[in-house]
Design a protein around this motif. Structure first.
Motif, short mmCIF file in Angstrom:
data_model
loop_
_atom_site.label_atom_id
_atom_site.label_comp_id
_atom_site.label_asym_id
_atom_site.label_seq_id
_atom_site.Cartn_x
_atom_site.Cartn_y
_atom_site.Cartn_z
N MET A 1 -81.47 84.52 29.09
CA MET A 1 -80.23 84.51 28.31
C MET A 1 -80.56 84.49 26.82
O MET A 1 -81.43 83.75 26.36
CB MET A 1 -79.39 83.27 28.68
CG MET A 1 -78.04 83.25 27.98
SD MET A 1 -77.04 81.84 28.57
CE MET A 1 -75.60 82.05 27.56
N SER A 2 -79.87 85.30 26.05
CA SER A 2 -80.14 85.41 24.63
C SER A 2 -79.68 84.16 23.89
O SER A 2 -78.66 83.56 24.21
CB SER A 2 -79.44 86.64 24.06
OG SER A 2 -79.57 86.67 22.66
N ASP A 3 -80.46 83.77 22.86
CA ASP A 3 -80.08 82.66 22.00
C ASP A 3 -79.39 83.15 20.74
O ASP A 3 -79.24 82.39 19.77
CB ASP A 3 -81.33 81.84 21.63
CG ASP A 3 -81.87 81.05 22.80
OD1 ASP A 3 -81.07 80.66 23.67
OD2 ASP A 3 -83.09 80.84 22.86
N GLU A 4 -79.00 84.41 20.72
CA GLU A 4 -78.38 84.99 19.54
C GLU A 4 -77.05 84.31 19.23
O GLU A 4 -76.18 84.19 20.09
CB GLU A 4 -78.16 86.48 19.76
CG GLU A 4 -77.64 87.21 18.53
CD GLU A 4 -77.49 88.70 18.79
OE1 GLU A 4 -78.45 89.44 18.54
OE2 GLU A 4 -76.42 89.09 19.28
N GLU A 38 -80.58 83.69 15.42
CA GLU A 38 -80.64 82.97 16.69
C GLU A 38 -80.35 81.49 16.48
O GLU A 38 -80.56 80.94 15.39
CB GLU A 38 -82.02 83.15 17.33
CG GLU A 38 -82.30 84.58 17.78
CD GLU A 38 -83.58 84.68 18.57
OE1 GLU A 38 -84.31 83.68 18.67
OE2 GLU A 38 -83.85 85.78 19.10
N ALA A 39 -79.88 80.84 17.53
CA ALA A 39 -79.58 79.42 17.47
C ALA A 39 -80.81 78.63 17.03
O ALA A 39 -81.91 78.86 17.52
CB ALA A 39 -79.10 78.93 18.83
N GLY A 40 -80.62 77.71 16.08
CA GLY A 40 -81.69 76.85 15.62
C GLY A 40 -82.68 77.48 14.67
O GLY A 40 -83.62 76.82 14.23
N VAL A 72 -70.25 89.52 15.20
CA VAL A 72 -70.19 88.87 16.51
C VAL A 72 -70.73 87.45 16.37
O VAL A 72 -71.85 87.26 15.89
CB VAL A 72 -71.01 89.65 17.56
CG1 VAL A 72 -70.94 88.95 18.92
CG2 VAL A 72 -70.52 91.09 17.68
N PHE A 73 -69.91 86.46 16.77
CA PHE A 73 -70.34 85.07 16.70
C PHE A 73 -70.22 84.43 18.07
O PHE A 73 -69.17 84.53 18.72
CB PHE A 73 -69.47 84.30 15.68
CG PHE A 73 -69.81 82.84 15.59
CD1 PHE A 73 -71.03 82.44 15.07
CD2 PHE A 73 -68.92 81.87 16.01
CE1 PHE A 73 -71.36 81.10 14.99
CE2 PHE A 73 -69.23 80.53 15.94
CZ PHE A 73 -70.46 80.14 15.42
N SER A 74 -71.29 83.81 18.52
CA SER A 74 -71.34 83.18 19.85
C SER A 74 -70.92 84.14 20.95
O SER A 74 -70.21 83.77 21.89
CB SER A 74 -70.46 81.92 19.88
OG SER A 74 -71.04 80.89 19.10
N GLY A 75 -71.35 85.39 20.81
CA GLY A 75 -71.10 86.39 21.85
C GLY A 75 -69.73 87.04 21.81
O GLY A 75 -69.43 87.91 22.64
N ARG A 76 -68.89 86.66 20.82
CA ARG A 76 -67.54 87.22 20.75
C ARG A 76 -67.32 87.91 19.40
O ARG A 76 -67.60 87.32 18.35
CB ARG A 76 -66.49 86.13 20.93
CG ARG A 76 -66.53 85.46 22.29
CD ARG A 76 -65.41 84.44 22.43
NE ARG A 76 -65.41 83.82 23.76
CZ ARG A 76 -64.53 82.91 24.15
NH1 ARG A 76 -63.59 82.50 23.31
NH2 ARG A 76 -64.59 82.39 25.36
N PRO A 77 -66.80 89.14 19.42
CA PRO A 77 -66.48 89.82 18.15
C PRO A 77 -65.45 89.02 17.36
O PRO A 77 -64.50 88.49 17.92
CB PRO A 77 -65.92 91.17 18.60
CG PRO A 77 -66.44 91.37 19.98
CD PRO A 77 -66.55 90.00 20.59
N ALA A 205 -78.51 76.40 12.90
CA ALA A 205 -79.05 77.68 12.42
C ALA A 205 -78.62 77.83 10.97
O ALA A 205 -77.53 77.38 10.58
CB ALA A 205 -78.54 78.84 13.26
N TYR A 206 -79.47 78.46 10.17
CA TYR A 206 -79.14 78.71 8.77
C TYR A 206 -79.23 80.20 8.46
O TYR A 206 -80.15 80.89 8.95
CB TYR A 206 -80.12 78.00 7.82
CG TYR A 206 -80.02 76.50 7.76
CD1 TYR A 206 -78.80 75.84 7.79
CD2 TYR A 206 -81.18 75.73 7.61
CE1 TYR A 206 -78.73 74.46 7.71
CE2 TYR A 206 -81.12 74.35 7.52
CZ TYR A 206 -79.89 73.72 7.58
OH TYR A 206 -79.82 72.35 7.50
#
Length: 279
Positions: A1-4, A38-40, A72-77, A205-206
């Protein structure tokens, strides 16, 4: 699963001519910018003034409107729906360069920090004072500072309040737009160390924006180089400093005060240790 966590796809921002008769040529401030956070992790954007890096930041948080492309943020446009806007406002916060103008001078620090807690319903009102004190402690300020107003604080203290306000909504991503460039060198080092500590503590994430190559090198995992609204190079921070590929990146490195980035990073850490926590 992607951490994007965040993705920009071919983002364009064009500003129409301003003035009474709206004459002139539209300004194409950002051209087909694509990047991912990516997260973190920390993605640094570097470039000279006018490169479009701040416009990218302001567009992500909704202060500017994209002409084309997708966020796209947290997988949602991200769109204009109520749910999308609410998720973005809580999940993405911004720390601006000017610590004074971004704080309401008429309100106390406590009221400033309580506002996002109320808006996003983070804690019940009976726990508001406790949570404000915790936010101040997180950024190295005493609880008593909740009674002060922004003009009663130093520049470094105000920026700590700005960071605390960004933390209040419990975001996943903080966009830091030149957060230390207006500060003295010693205070700058303290704030950078604070941001690193908070990232480790909260899993943040920064998206870190700066014209200072050494600060970006110190803070980032990945570096994005922008010129005239476009991305000209993206690479791991070690690769981009050791073996830059684009001529513009090479010119930025050549113009930096010192090319010894390891020494610069060590100096930041040493300066932070030698100075107090609330300057």
């Amino acid at each position: 699963m992607s951490d994007e966590l965040l993705r920009l796809d071919d983002l364009d921002v064009t500003f129409a001519p301003r003035g009474m008769f709206r004459r002139g040529t539209p300004v194409h401030a950002v051209r087909k910018v694509s990047l991912a956070v990516e997260a973190g992790s920390t993605v640094g954007i570097v470039g000279q003034s006018g490169s479009g890096k701040s416009t990218v930041a302001r567009t992500i948080v909704g202060l500017e409107k994209p002409t084309a492309g997708r966020i796209v943020f947290s997988g949602r446009p991200v769109d204009q729906s109520k749910e999308s806007v609410a998720a973005l406002r809580r999940g993405v916060q911004m720390v601006f360069q000017d610590s004074l103008s971004s704080l309401n001078p008429r309100r106390t620090v406590g009221a400033i920090l309580a506002e996002p807690l109320i808006v996003h319903r983070i804690v019940p009102r009976e726990r508001m004072r406790e949570r404000v004190a915790q936010l101040l402690d997180d950024v190295g300020l005493p609880a008593g500072y909740a009674q002060r107003r922004p003009m009663q604080l130093s520049g470094g203290q105000r920026q700590r309040v700005n960071i605390a306000r960004a933390l209040a909504s419990e975001p996943k991503l903080i966009i830091a737009d030149e957060p230390t460039s207006a500060l003295d060198v010693s205070i700058r080092a303290q704030v950078l160390e604070l941001l690193k500590r908070l990232q480790a503590q909260h899993g943040l994430a920064y998206l870190f924006i700066s014209h200072d190559l050494h600060v970006v090198r110190y803070m980032s995992d990945t570096v994005v180089v922008m010129r005239q609204g476009e991305i000209v190079e993206v690479a791991d921070k070690r690769a981009i400093y050791r073996t830059p590929q684009h001529e513009y990146t090479k010119s930025l490195l050549a113009a930096a005060p010192t090319t010894d980035t390891a020494l610069a990073s060590a100096r930041i850490r040493r300066t932070a240790r030698l100075n107090g926590p609330v300057s």
